[in-house]
Enzyme design. Sequence first.
Site, PDB file in Angstrom:
ATOM      1  CD  GLU A 139     -20.209  -0.233 -71.182  1.00  0.00           C
ATOM      2  OE1 GLU A 139     -19.857  -1.005 -70.419  1.00  0.00           O
ATOM      3  OE2 GLU A 139     -19.979  -0.044 -72.103  1.00  0.00           O
TER       4      GLU A 139
ATOM      5  CB  THR B  54     -18.964  -1.619 -67.175  1.00  0.00           C
ATOM      6  OG1 THR B  54     -19.153  -2.599 -68.366  1.00  0.00           O
ATOM      7  CG2 THR B  54     -17.564  -1.049 -67.641  1.00  0.00           C
TER       8      THR B  54
ATOM      9  CG  ASN C 231     -23.017  -3.201 -70.190  1.00  0.00           C
ATOM     10  OD1 ASN C 231     -22.345  -3.801 -69.190  1.00  0.00           O
ATOM     11  ND2 ASN C 231     -22.984  -2.870 -71.304  1.00  0.00           N
TER      12      ASN C 231
HETATM   13  N1  RBF Z   1     -15.854   3.106 -75.585  1.00  0.00           N
HETATM   14  C1  RBF Z   1     -15.354   3.707 -76.467  1.00  0.00           C
HETATM   15  O1  RBF Z   1     -15.485   3.347 -77.626  1.00  0.00           O
HETATM   16  N2  RBF Z   1     -14.914   5.115 -76.289  1.00  0.00           N
HETATM   17  C2  RBF Z   1     -14.775   5.692 -75.074  1.00  0.00           C
HETATM   18  O2  RBF Z   1     -14.156   6.664 -75.019  1.00  0.00           O
HETATM   19  C3  RBF Z   1     -15.032   4.705 -73.810  1.00  0.00           C
HETATM   20  N3  RBF Z   1     -14.887   5.274 -72.801  1.00  0.00           N
HETATM   21  C4  RBF Z   1     -15.144   4.595 -71.641  1.00  0.00           C
HETATM   22  C5  RBF Z   1     -14.954   5.020 -70.338  1.00  0.00           C
HETATM   23  C6  RBF Z   1     -15.284   4.275 -69.249  1.00  0.00           C
HETATM   24  C7  RBF Z   1     -14.943   5.015 -67.788  1.00  0.00           C
HETATM   25  C8  RBF Z   1     -15.971   3.119 -69.361  1.00  0.00           C
HETATM   26  C9  RBF Z   1     -16.408   2.175 -68.224  1.00  0.00           C
HETATM   27  C10 RBF Z   1     -16.144   2.499 -70.546  1.00  0.00           C
HETATM   28  C11 RBF Z   1     -15.652   3.205 -71.784  1.00  0.00           C
HETATM   29  N4  RBF Z   1     -16.026   3.009 -72.980  1.00  0.00           N
HETATM   30  C12 RBF Z   1     -15.516   3.469 -74.041  1.00  0.00           C
HETATM   31  C13 RBF Z   1     -16.994   1.600 -73.174  1.00  0.00           C
HETATM   32  C14 RBF Z   1     -16.082   0.530 -73.327  1.00  0.00           C
HETATM   33  O3  RBF Z   1     -15.943   0.193 -75.041  1.00  0.00           O
HETATM   34  C15 RBF Z   1     -16.983  -0.605 -72.719  1.00  0.00           C
HETATM   35  O4  RBF Z   1     -16.800  -0.537 -71.481  1.00  0.00           O
HETATM   36  C16 RBF Z   1     -16.393  -2.066 -73.019  1.00  0.00           C
HETATM   37  O5  RBF Z   1     -16.614  -2.041 -74.511  1.00  0.00           O
HETATM   38  C17 RBF Z   1     -17.229  -2.987 -72.478  1.00  0.00           C
HETATM   39  O6  RBF Z   1     -18.612  -2.954 -72.627  1.00  0.00           O
HETATM   40 MG    MG Z   2     -20.649  -4.539 -68.767  1.00  0.00          MG
END
Ligand code: RBF
Ligand code: MG
Length: 318
Positions: free
Chosen positions: A256, A209, A211
């Site tokens: 992100e 991702t 950020n």
């Molecule tokens: N983090 C969460 O704690 N809950 C989520 O529902 C969640 N959904 C995500 C959906 C997508 C499409 C993406 C790209 C990230 C999501 N994340 C979510 C963030 C995720 O925790 C994060 O990308 C990783 O921790 C890497 O930084």
């Molecule tokens: Mg990232």
Amino acid sequence: MNVVRDIADLSPKIDRGTSITIGNFDGVHIGHQALINKVIEKSRENGLKSVVVTFDPHPLRIILGETPPFITTTEQKLDLISELEPDYIVCLQFNKDMAKMSAEDFVYHYLVQGLCVQELVIGHDYAFGKDRRGDINLLRRLGEDYNFHVHQVDPIYRDGDVVSSTRIRKMIQNGQVWQVRPLLNRFFQIIGNVVKGQKRGGPLLGVPTANLKLRDELFPKTGVYAVWVDYEHDIYPGVANVGYNPTFDMHELSVEVHLFDFNADIYGRKIRVYFVQRLRDEKKFSGFEELLTQIKRDIIRGQEILKNPEASLEMHLT
Ligand code: RBF
Ligand code: MG
């Protein structure tokens, strides 16, 4: 972009007079767009230069201090106005002295002397100057004294309500990014530079991702969205998470973006994120296996949504 911060710089270029609109234009929505188009039309009819006068920062920030988050940063507001191609944008620095200025003084000093106004176009609810006394009635009187015409543009309605910055702000805060598009005539967008994240996305989850270092004030409601991303004038499809990453106990709002089939190194680069459609709320998962399963579903849904011609970035609505 023809942005001028000091009206003295313009005087040699506007000897034949100007057609002007003045406003805060937060969000540059379809109501603002109609005003600006009207100014351009009046300038063509009368052989004048078209000028959009606006302020930085937003006057309410100086007058009230505490304000709602603005839809557009000044940088983005000026970009969006210049896409409509007025001859000039005058961006006046707004400060306490300007807040004290009477509407009469403002009109005389800036519009009459500074900008040789011939045609003045204003919105249905716009008033300016100390205590907002510069309303349509006062402007009409000043127009008679100083020889300029005043045109008030009717409000624009969508779905039974007036299009306003306040309405748009609420919709975005409710996550209604798809519904807000016809009011903006574009998808709601934010910009930011890509910064190092927590190093979990790629290495841990296999979902790299980007950020963002955030600069905007207004963000869609926390959750997951299908997005388009502009990176160096190319457009890429992806999904974005707006939120606090509750699965990992983070406490600061982050945005992100995961781009489909993309693996260039874009650290430090500026990207623009267009929010197309909301997919779901952000959730706290019991572990990253569960999170990953959900993200894979988000990606499939995001890809389906963005295939739809109605979701294309280029489609113009008005
Ligand atoms: N983090 C969460 O704690 N809950 C989520 O529902 C969640 N959904 C995500 C959906 C997508 C499409 C993406 C790209 C990230 C999501 N994340 C979510 C963030 C995720 O925790 C994060 O990308 C990783 O921790 C890497 O930084
Ligand atoms: Mg990232």
